[in-house]
Design a protein around this motif. Sequence first.
Motif, mmCIF file in Angstrom:
data_model
loop_
_atom_site.group_PDB
_atom_site.id
_atom_site.type_symbol
_atom_site.label_atom_id
_atom_site.label_comp_id
_atom_site.label_asym_id
_atom_site.label_seq_id
_atom_site.Cartn_x
_atom_site.Cartn_y
_atom_site.Cartn_z
ATOM 1 N N LEU A 46 -104.099 76.739 62.111
ATOM 2 C CA LEU A 46 -103.076 77.568 62.746
ATOM 3 C C LEU A 46 -102.626 78.720 61.857
ATOM 4 O O LEU A 46 -102.061 79.696 62.348
ATOM 5 N N LYS A 74 -100.765 76.870 73.588
ATOM 6 C CA LYS A 74 -102.213 76.640 73.498
ATOM 7 C C LYS A 74 -102.967 77.970 73.523
ATOM 8 O O LYS A 74 -103.866 78.194 72.708
ATOM 9 N N GLU A 75 -102.594 78.840 74.423
ATOM 10 C CA GLU A 75 -103.258 80.134 74.525
ATOM 11 C C GLU A 75 -102.948 81.021 73.326
ATOM 12 O O GLU A 75 -103.835 81.669 72.775
ATOM 13 N N SER A 78 -104.443 79.425 69.851
ATOM 14 C CA SER A 78 -105.884 79.157 69.790
ATOM 15 C C SER A 78 -106.621 80.390 69.285
ATOM 16 O O SER A 78 -106.228 81.527 69.549
ATOM 17 N N THR A 79 -107.693 80.137 68.542
ATOM 18 C CA THR A 79 -108.538 81.207 68.022
ATOM 19 C C THR A 79 -109.993 80.832 68.301
ATOM 20 O O THR A 79 -110.281 79.734 68.785
ATOM 21 N N ASP A 80 -110.894 81.724 67.952
ATOM 22 C CA ASP A 80 -112.314 81.410 68.105
ATOM 23 C C ASP A 80 -112.688 80.184 67.291
ATOM 24 O O ASP A 80 -113.529 79.397 67.696
ATOM 25 N N HIS A 82 -110.577 77.652 66.376
ATOM 26 C CA HIS A 82 -109.783 76.447 66.644
ATOM 27 C C HIS A 82 -109.085 76.563 67.995
ATOM 28 O O HIS A 82 -108.313 77.493 68.221
ATOM 29 N N GLN A 83 -109.368 75.608 68.859
ATOM 30 C CA GLN A 83 -108.686 75.523 70.145
ATOM 31 C C GLN A 83 -107.532 74.535 70.007
ATOM 32 O O GLN A 83 -107.743 73.371 69.646
ATOM 33 N N VAL A 84 -106.325 74.990 70.244
ATOM 34 C CA VAL A 84 -105.130 74.158 70.102
ATOM 35 C C VAL A 84 -105.141 73.082 71.187
ATOM 36 O O VAL A 84 -105.345 73.373 72.363
ATOM 37 N N SER A 85 -104.894 71.842 70.761
ATOM 38 C CA SER A 85 -104.850 70.718 71.701
ATOM 39 C C SER A 85 -103.486 70.653 72.390
ATOM 40 O O SER A 85 -102.525 71.313 71.965
ATOM 41 N N GLU A 88 -101.003 69.389 69.817
ATOM 42 C CA GLU A 88 -100.613 70.430 68.865
ATOM 43 C C GLU A 88 -99.661 71.434 69.506
ATOM 44 O O GLU A 88 -98.663 71.833 68.886
#
Length: 102
Positions: A46, A74-75, A78-80, A82-85, A88
């Motif tokens: 993050l 989440k949106e 999130s990055t390329d 790491h996708q936030v769960s 999270e």
Amino acid sequence: MRTRLVCVAALLCVLTACAGESGDGGSADERRTKTITALRSINPALVADEDQALARVRAQCAVVDRDGADEAAKERFSTDGHQVSDTEASTINDMLRLTLCE
């Protein structure tokens, strides 16, 4: 749910340990450190870009108490790489509600 509560409790410990002596959250540098430390404790990905993470926090504070805040986190976070769960995202919002977006 238990994991999320433990995470939020741990974040509060981290955040209060970083607070200034005056109890006002400290200087801008202390608040920056506190925010980065809290996000890093959720997931180090993050804060891969600390300045971007802080910009995301400021934007998230504007929506943290609205419907859809978890989806927004989440949106937003999130990055390329790491996708936030869901967990999270919820933990990010819990941390922001309790500390930084008061």
